[in-house]
Scaffold this motif. Structure first.
Motif, PDB file in Angstrom:
ATOM      1  N   ASP A   1     -10.061 143.955  77.986  1.00 60.86           N
ATOM      2  CA  ASP A   1     -11.036 144.671  77.162  1.00 60.86           C
ATOM      3  C   ASP A   1     -10.446 145.794  76.330  1.00 60.86           C
ATOM      4  OD1 ASP A   1     -13.331 143.217  78.146  1.00 60.86           O
ATOM      5  OD2 ASP A   1     -13.126 144.316  80.014  1.00 60.86           O
ATOM      6  N   GLY A   2      -9.150 146.040  76.440  1.00 55.19           N
ATOM      7  CA  GLY A   2      -8.566 147.187  75.768  1.00 55.19           C
ATOM      8  C   GLY A   2      -8.335 146.975  74.280  1.00 55.19           C
ATOM      9  N   SER A   3      -8.066 148.073  73.594  1.00 55.15           N
ATOM     10  CA  SER A   3      -7.754 148.021  72.163  1.00 55.15           C
ATOM     11  C   SER A   3      -6.303 147.590  71.964  1.00 55.15           C
ATOM     12  CB  SER A   3      -7.971 149.393  71.542  1.00 55.15           C
ATOM     13  OG  SER A   3      -7.042 150.330  72.081  1.00 55.15           O
ATOM     14  N   GLN A   4      -5.961 147.283  70.735  1.00 58.51           N
ATOM     15  CA  GLN A   4      -4.585 146.896  70.433  1.00 58.51           C
ATOM     16  C   GLN A   4      -3.616 148.026  70.753  1.00 58.51           C
ATOM     17  OE1 GLN A   4      -3.208 144.051  69.628  1.00 58.51           O
ATOM     18  NE2 GLN A   4      -5.168 142.951  69.613  1.00 58.51           N
ATOM     19  N   SER A   5      -3.989 149.257  70.447  1.00 54.34           N
ATOM     20  CA  SER A   5      -3.089 150.381  70.723  1.00 54.34           C
ATOM     21  C   SER A   5      -2.919 150.568  72.234  1.00 54.34           C
ATOM     22  CB  SER A   5      -3.623 151.659  70.087  1.00 54.34           C
ATOM     23  OG  SER A   5      -4.903 152.001  70.608  1.00 54.34           O
ATOM     24  N   GLN A   6      -3.981 150.374  73.004  1.00 52.82           N
ATOM     25  CA  GLN A   6      -3.853 150.470  74.459  1.00 52.82           C
ATOM     26  C   GLN A   6      -2.935 149.379  75.004  1.00 52.82           C
ATOM     27  OE1 GLN A   6      -7.986 150.264  75.551  1.00 52.82           O
ATOM     28  NE2 GLN A   6      -8.241 152.491  75.593  1.00 52.82           N
ATOM     29  N   ARG A   7      -3.073 148.170  74.481  1.00 57.58           N
ATOM     30  CA  ARG A   7      -2.217 147.078  74.940  1.00 57.58           C
ATOM     31  C   ARG A   7      -0.759 147.354  74.615  1.00 57.58           C
ATOM     32  NH1 ARG A   7      -6.025 142.024  72.875  1.00 57.58           N
ATOM     33  NH2 ARG A   7      -7.839 142.577  74.155  1.00 57.58           N
ATOM     34  N   ARG A   8      -0.507 147.876  73.424  1.00 56.98           N
ATOM     35  CA  ARG A   8       0.880 148.192  73.065  1.00 56.98           C
ATOM     36  C   ARG A   8       1.443 149.274  73.977  1.00 56.98           C
ATOM     37  NH1 ARG A   8      -1.081 147.516  67.694  1.00 56.98           N
ATOM     38  NH2 ARG A   8      -1.492 149.751  67.557  1.00 56.98           N
ATOM     39  N   ALA A   9       0.631 150.271  74.286  1.00 55.46           N
ATOM     40  CA  ALA A   9       1.109 151.362  75.135  1.00 55.46           C
ATOM     41  C   ALA A   9       1.453 150.870  76.541  1.00 55.46           C
ATOM     42  CB  ALA A   9       0.049 152.466  75.204  1.00 55.46           C
ATOM     43  N   VAL A  10       0.574 150.048  77.120  1.00 54.84           N
ATOM     44  CA  VAL A  10       0.826 149.556  78.478  1.00 54.84           C
ATOM     45  C   VAL A  10       2.001 148.586  78.486  1.00 54.84           C
ATOM     46  CG1 VAL A  10      -0.143 148.196  80.376  1.00 54.84           C
ATOM     47  CG2 VAL A  10      -1.532 149.947  79.247  1.00 54.84           C
ATOM     48  N   ALA A  11       2.087 147.725  77.474  1.00 56.60           N
ATOM     49  CA  ALA A  11       3.225 146.802  77.399  1.00 56.60           C
ATOM     50  C   ALA A  11       4.542 147.573  77.301  1.00 56.60           C
ATOM     51  CB  ALA A  11       3.064 145.865  76.208  1.00 56.60           C
ATOM     52  N   GLY A  12       4.555 148.631  76.508  1.00 51.61           N
ATOM     53  CA  GLY A  12       5.763 149.432  76.392  1.00 51.61           C
ATOM     54  C   GLY A  12       6.144 150.086  77.700  1.00 51.61           C
ATOM     55  N   LEU A  13       5.158 150.557  78.421  1.00 50.08           N
ATOM     56  CA  LEU A  13       5.410 151.185  79.718  1.00 50.08           C
ATOM     57  C   LEU A  13       6.016 150.170  80.689  1.00 50.08           C
ATOM     58  CD1 LEU A  13       2.910 153.502  81.540  1.00 50.08           C
ATOM     59  CD2 LEU A  13       3.823 151.529  82.731  1.00 50.08           C
ATOM     60  N   LEU A  14       5.427 148.982  80.770  1.00 49.66           N
ATOM     61  CA  LEU A  14       5.922 147.966  81.701  1.00 49.66           C
ATOM     62  C   LEU A  14       7.316 147.494  81.324  1.00 49.66           C
ATOM     63  CD1 LEU A  14       2.635 145.891  82.150  1.00 49.66           C
ATOM     64  CD2 LEU A  14       3.658 147.474  83.793  1.00 49.66           C
TER      65      LEU A  14
ATOM     66  N   THR B   1      -9.444 160.590  92.964  1.00 51.39           N
ATOM     67  CA  THR B   1      -9.664 159.197  93.320  1.00 51.39           C
ATOM     68  C   THR B   1      -9.560 159.034  94.826  1.00 51.39           C
ATOM     69  OG1 THR B   1      -7.357 158.501  93.354  1.00 51.39           O
ATOM     70  CG2 THR B   1      -8.482 158.448  91.232  1.00 51.39           C
ATOM     71  N   SER B   2      -9.825 157.857  95.252  1.00 48.31           N
ATOM     72  CA  SER B   2      -9.534 157.445  96.604  1.00 48.31           C
ATOM     73  C   SER B   2      -8.066 157.035  96.652  1.00 48.31           C
ATOM     74  CB  SER B   2     -10.456 156.283  96.968  1.00 48.31           C
ATOM     75  OG  SER B   2     -10.470 155.366  95.905  1.00 48.31           O
ATOM     76  N   LEU B   3      -7.698 156.171  97.578  1.00 46.28           N
ATOM     77  CA  LEU B   3      -6.316 155.738  97.684  1.00 46.28           C
ATOM     78  C   LEU B   3      -5.872 155.079  96.386  1.00 46.28           C
ATOM     79  CD1 LEU B   3      -6.340 154.139 101.242  1.00 46.28           C
ATOM     80  CD2 LEU B   3      -5.811 156.483 100.597  1.00 46.28           C
ATOM     81  N   ILE B   4      -4.637 155.341  96.004  1.00 42.41           N
ATOM     82  CA  ILE B   4      -4.089 154.733  94.790  1.00 42.41           C
ATOM     83  C   ILE B   4      -2.691 154.229  95.108  1.00 42.41           C
ATOM     84  CG2 ILE B   4      -3.291 156.974  93.927  1.00 42.41           C
ATOM     85  CD1 ILE B   4      -3.859 155.886  91.096  1.00 42.41           C
ATOM     86  N   ASP B   5      -2.466 152.930  94.944  1.00 39.31           N
ATOM     87  CA  ASP B   5      -1.157 152.362  95.213  1.00 39.31           C
ATOM     88  C   ASP B   5      -0.214 152.749  94.080  1.00 39.31           C
ATOM     89  OD1 ASP B   5       0.599 150.952  96.777  1.00 39.31           O
ATOM     90  OD2 ASP B   5       0.242 149.063  95.756  1.00 39.31           O
ATOM     91  N   ASN B   6       1.058 152.911  94.413  1.00 38.86           N
ATOM     92  CA  ASN B   6       2.102 153.331  93.473  1.00 38.86           C
ATOM     93  C   ASN B   6       1.963 154.803  93.097  1.00 38.86           C
ATOM     94  OD1 ASN B   6       2.693 150.656  93.502  1.00 38.86           O
ATOM     95  ND2 ASN B   6       2.110 150.241  91.393  1.00 38.86           N
ATOM     96  N   GLY B   7       1.252 155.584  93.892  1.00 42.04           N
ATOM     97  CA  GLY B   7       0.938 156.948  93.501  1.00 42.04           C
ATOM     98  C   GLY B   7       2.082 157.730  92.907  1.00 42.04           C
ATOM     99  N   SER B   8       3.098 158.028  93.705  1.00 45.25           N
ATOM    100  CA  SER B   8       4.163 158.890  93.199  1.00 45.25           C
ATOM    101  C   SER B   8       5.054 158.186  92.189  1.00 45.25           C
ATOM    102  CB  SER B   8       5.020 159.383  94.380  1.00 45.25           C
ATOM    103  OG  SER B   8       5.606 158.285  95.060  1.00 45.25           O
ATOM    104  N   HIS B   9       4.895 156.854  92.044  1.00 52.48           N
ATOM    105  CA  HIS B   9       5.719 156.113  91.094  1.00 52.48           C
ATOM    106  C   HIS B   9       4.975 155.809  89.795  1.00 52.48           C
ATOM    107  CE1 HIS B   9       8.007 155.576  94.740  1.00 52.48           C
ATOM    108  NE2 HIS B   9       7.051 154.851  95.267  1.00 52.48           N
ATOM    109  N   ALA B  10       3.687 156.100  89.734  1.00 53.82           N
ATOM    110  CA  ALA B  10       2.868 155.613  88.629  1.00 53.82           C
ATOM    111  C   ALA B  10       3.073 156.437  87.370  1.00 53.82           C
ATOM    112  CB  ALA B  10       1.393 155.624  89.017  1.00 53.82           C
ATOM    113  N   ALA B  11       3.264 155.730  86.260  1.00 50.45           N
ATOM    114  CA  ALA B  11       3.330 156.378  84.952  1.00 50.45           C
ATOM    115  C   ALA B  11       2.020 156.226  84.202  1.00 50.45           C
ATOM    116  CB  ALA B  11       4.473 155.790  84.131  1.00 50.45           C
ATOM    117  N   GLY B  12       1.060 155.552  84.800  1.00 48.73           N
ATOM    118  CA  GLY B  12      -0.245 155.363  84.188  1.00 48.73           C
ATOM    119  C   GLY B  12      -1.180 154.696  85.165  1.00 48.73           C
ATOM    120  N   THR B  13      -2.454 154.698  84.841  1.00 48.99           N
ATOM    121  CA  THR B  13      -3.443 154.048  85.688  1.00 48.99           C
ATOM    122  C   THR B  13      -4.715 153.819  84.890  1.00 48.99           C
ATOM    123  OG1 THR B  13      -4.634 154.173  87.802  1.00 48.99           O
ATOM    124  CG2 THR B  13      -4.436 156.215  86.548  1.00 48.99           C
TER     125      THR B  13
END
Length: 519
Positions: A106-119, A158-170
């Protein structure tokens, strides 16, 4: 043979071979390294980095968004083979994939580019998985968005979040005046966003389960994923895929436990009903091994059928996943527990079995998120998300509608009745097929039997084991027992299954109904 499954398993085998032999203690991606990191509660950074560097990062990004992922079969197969090495690493990367799903869907093109770049930078996404005290309820969160429709401040925890200390986004759900809304947050300002250690986990010890606290995090329209008030719909579209991936993780863990337990079934004294040893293939552990092998084959058939449903009838995928992926994960998880208990002391000394046992229990929470129904339960349609068509558009447009498929149970019964089978299995198979056809509609075990029958129909000309119906008999007998239907003991069926297990282990092949060469 389904070409999508064949391609996916070939890709997964490439990943496994690139990570090298997990039995080699000198290998940083070995079982030994996984156990050592688990005992130290260290994050498996080397294994995650190696998998992502091989190219797994590109398979976290759908092809329509510039990556290489073209099917759910690929995601399922890749996480399955990664999980056989270390569930902590596999769960960590799966959490990143699932956290990004709302953006692909459901994300925008800019959101997809940002997440793809992060990964592509091998960064990880955090996945909120709910309060343990609330039964992993995705609404048990305290994040609220304050401000107008275009400039919010996100506050809460939030409640529990996996990858907490490693996460660059969520991606997180926050309460707005328009209803629960999904926001994409990319970590930047440490003054507004920080993690705190959560409960110590019995399993996934290096996985960084944390709590995310937001204090006035600025967010605007650019951070909203899928529209205001659409958060529950977005979450509802993510859960079916999450359930499928949890099943993949559980099957990967079961593969390793089978591989570790198999040598003990050949040692006189360990596998016997009483003192003094017994005949290989007839003792307690051998029976547990063949039961667990049947559970794995059933779970695999279920998950491949779900992937096929996603391709051919995406509207039915969500409801089918709730029934069948959860059954596959439960069968595999119970089989891991059964093997660990049957091994006893040797299982604890092996290390990897006990780790898989603990990790499987924690990883299963990813599929247990609860969405409260918007209408009374009796009024729900078969698919609780049918109001919003759940096409998997993030994977690209679905193929042209295939011709209607015959129910696997009916098709198998017809073929056996008309063509017969070599060997003695036909009468018992027809009896079991009739037993499952008589089950009430919606019986998950009967649907599992139908998935196994359909898989057998596609493979029955492959070799003598399939041609005589031995593979299908092993699976249907096991499902009937799980439904409380007593089955006559058949040492021959078990011995053949054990021989196939041993052969696959010797040839370093995935425990599967498909021929997949591993490292």
């Amino acid at each position: 043979m389904d070409e999508a499954i064949t391609r996916a398993l070939a890709v997964a085998a490439q990943l496994d071979r690139a990570l090298a032999d997990p039995m080699d203690e000198r290998n940083p991606a070995s079982f030994h390294a996984a156990v050592r990191a688990d005992r130290d509660a260290r994050f498996p950074r080397h294994l995650c980095g190696s998998a992502l560097a091989w190219g797994l990062a590109e398979y976290l990004i759908p092809a329509v968004s510039g990556g290489r992922l073209t099917s759910l079969e690929e995601a399922f197969a890749l996480f399955r083979v990664l999980a056989r090495r270390d569930l902590t690493a596999a769960t960590t990367i799966a959490a990143s994939f699932l956290s990004a799903l709302p953006v692909w869907r459901d994300g925008s093109q800019s959101q997809r580019r940002a997440v793809a770049g992060l990964l592509r930078e091998h960064e990880l996404m955090g996945l909120p998985v709910g309060e343990a005290e609330q039964g992993v309820d995705i609404l048990a969160r305290e994040i609220a968005a304050f401000g107008d429709r275009h400039a919010w401040r996100l506050d809460g925890r939030t409640s529990l979040i996996d990858n907490g200390s490693h996460a660059a986004g969520t991606t997180v759900l926050a309460r707005t005046g328009d209803g629960p809304t999904t926001f994409l947050l990319l970590r930047g300002d440490g003054e507004h966003w920080w993690f705190q250690p959560a409960h110590e986990a019995h399993g996934l010890r290096g996985g960084a389960l944390s709590r995310l606290t937001l204090a006035g995090v600025p967010a605007g329209d650019a951070q909203v994923v899928g529209g205001l008030g659409q958060g529950l719909t977005t979450a509802g579209r993510t859960l079916p895929v999450a359930r499928l991936l949890v099943a993949a993780l559980a099957l990967g863990a079961l593969d390793t436990c089978l591989r570790t337990a198999l040598p003990y079934a050949e040692r006189p004294g360990h596998d016997a009903e009483g003192p003094g040893g017994g005949v290989v293939g007839e003792g307690v552990l051998a029976r547990r091994l063949t039961d667990a092998y049947a559970d794995l084959l059933i779970g695999e058939a279920l998950c491949h059928e779900l992937c096929r449903t996603a391709r051919e009838d995406p509207h039915a995928f969500a409801a089918a996943s709730a029934r069948l992926a959860c059954l596959a994960a439960r069968l595999a998880g119970d089989a891991v527990e059964m093997l660990a208990g049957a091994l006893g002391g040797p299982g604890y000394r092996a290390g990897i079995v006990e780790k898989m046992r603990r990790d499987s229990a924690v990883a299963g929470a990813l599929a247990d998120n609860q969405l409260p129904p918007a209408v009374p339960e009796d009024d729900l349609p078969p698919d609780p998300f049918v109001q919003v068509p759940p096409e998997l558009s993030w994977l690209g447009p679905p193929p042209a509608a295939p011709p209607p498929r015959e129910n696997g149970l009916a098709a198998a019964a017809r073929v056996i009745g008309e063509d017969g089978l070599p060997g003695p299995h036909a009468p018992r198979l027809l009896e079991l097929l009739g037993f499952f056809r008589a089950r009430r509609s919606g019986c998950a075990h009967a649907e599992a039997a139908a998935a196994c029958a359909a898989a057998w129909m596609r493979a029955r000309g492959r070799d003598g084991y399939h041609m005589c119906g031995g593979w299908l008999l092993l699976c249907l007998r096991r499902l009937a027992v799980l439904l409380g239907q007593e089955q006559p003991e058949d040492g021959g069926v078990r011995r053949v299954a054990l021989v196939r297990l041993r052969k696959a282990a010797e040839q370093r092949r995935l425990f599967s109904d498909h021929d997949v060469e591993l490292a």
